[in-house]
Design an enzyme around this catalytic site. Sequence first.
Site, mmCIF file in Angstrom:
data_model
loop_
_atom_site.group_PDB
_atom_site.id
_atom_site.type_symbol
_atom_site.label_atom_id
_atom_site.label_comp_id
_atom_site.label_asym_id
_atom_site.label_seq_id
_atom_site.Cartn_x
_atom_site.Cartn_y
_atom_site.Cartn_z
ATOM 1 N N TYR A 1 -43.421 -30.999 17.976
ATOM 2 C CA TYR A 1 -43.059 -31.998 16.971
ATOM 3 C C TYR A 1 -44.022 -33.171 17.073
ATOM 4 O O TYR A 1 -44.088 -33.849 18.106
ATOM 5 C CB TYR A 1 -41.625 -32.465 17.199
ATOM 6 C CG TYR A 1 -41.053 -33.257 16.044
ATOM 7 C CD1 TYR A 1 -40.816 -32.644 14.820
ATOM 8 C CD2 TYR A 1 -40.742 -34.600 16.178
ATOM 9 C CE1 TYR A 1 -40.272 -33.359 13.753
ATOM 10 C CE2 TYR A 1 -40.200 -35.320 15.127
ATOM 11 C CZ TYR A 1 -39.968 -34.698 13.919
ATOM 12 O OH TYR A 1 -39.448 -35.411 12.870
ATOM 13 N N SER B 1 -37.995 -40.148 9.992
ATOM 14 C CA SER B 1 -38.441 -38.767 9.758
ATOM 15 C C SER B 1 -37.810 -38.115 8.537
ATOM 16 O O SER B 1 -38.219 -37.011 8.154
ATOM 17 C CB SER B 1 -38.166 -37.904 10.994
ATOM 18 O OG SER B 1 -39.029 -38.269 12.043
ATOM 19 N N LYS C 1 -40.236 -37.035 5.753
ATOM 20 C CA LYS C 1 -41.035 -35.802 5.795
ATOM 21 C C LYS C 1 -40.793 -34.884 4.596
ATOM 22 O O LYS C 1 -41.737 -34.304 4.054
ATOM 23 C CB LYS C 1 -40.764 -35.050 7.096
ATOM 24 C CG LYS C 1 -41.384 -35.689 8.328
ATOM 25 C CD LYS C 1 -41.039 -34.905 9.590
ATOM 26 C CE LYS C 1 -41.843 -35.389 10.795
ATOM 27 N NZ LYS C 1 -41.524 -36.763 11.189
#
Length: 398
Positions: free
Chosen positions: A173, A60, A63
Amino acid sequence: MANFEEAYEKAIKDKILPGYALIAGDKNGNILYSGAKGVRSLVEDSAGPFQLDTICAIASMTKIMTSVAALQCVEDGLITLDEDVSSHLPSIGKYGIMTGFDDDKNEVITVPNATPITLRMLLSHTNGHESDWFNPMLMKWRASRGETSFCGPTVEEKSTLPLLYEPGTSFRYGAGSDWAGKLIEKVSGKTLDTFMNERIWTPLGIKDMTFYPKRRADMTDRTARFSTLKEDGSGPATDMGGFDVTFGATDCLGGAGAFASASAFVTFLQAVLRRDEQLLNEASWAELFRPQLDERCKRAFNDYIKSSPLHEQYLGMCLPTNIEKQWSFAGMLVEQGQEGRMNEGTICWGGVPSMTWYIDAKAGICGVAFAQILPPMSPSILKLHEGFQRAMFGKAGA
């Protein structure tokens, strides 16, 4: 030796952490600290040292780069932040909003969604989606179709899910950044790997970033393997047998699919910290850092983190739950400071293999902590990273 270094070395000695890399720097390109210890693999024939140029799955932590790339597309006039993206992504939201599950029929109950999904929503997790492995009802929907979570090689197969709420009204999320990466590909006509290489990595002189490390001969012998602790976070760590964090993706996953070295990632973070004009103009930098959640969505975000121990572990970044949090396109924005650790306005996020990054603009520093160990965001490992962040905060203050 600093206390945080002793803590990391003890974790290696106790077989809690096979290896790690730490780097902190400032906006002028100076390195405040760099260090790496341990091994990149628990398999003997690949147990080379974990170094600053060891290649890791950053999950992640991808991102923030996808957000920068998306804003570059906005600057190019290829897309706007607030237009309906369905013309480019026709499968997004096609199942409507899930309201329940009919166990007798083994099928999901949905209502149509009439609210357009926008790039702004994708980058701020207000788009109606949630990761299927986070939601029991979505897992039942997957099972009813003979599927497993996050399955398939493409973004469409992994992330075309029923929505959980009307877009723009809450926070969950999910795969918004994966969809944003696919949107970048659609409007630019380039793969996300090519786009980022041309527009982000090459301008900054970064070579150790890619979505496809297996295609890079220069990365083969530097890539770390995953290891895991027991479910309760205790050791000893064991090898995971070639675990694939992308679960068979052939697409570039803008939310979770990049690979990088710690040295490469901190170079990117320093460019973000100094608002490098090679990447974005000032208005776009302001948009990247701006809090994106209205009061309703902000409350949903903070309640979401507190909703279970799993949510707090995965999303809480080892921060007290009473500290108010916002979401920016860059990552989680901490509205209050934490004494000895960070100033108010610090932005941070992490990656599944117990990795973290932060940008403390007020202190003028940024930092990254690399590892490749599960369970996701293991509290014992994140506590080590907190110690590193505190030490760098003190060093910057001194």
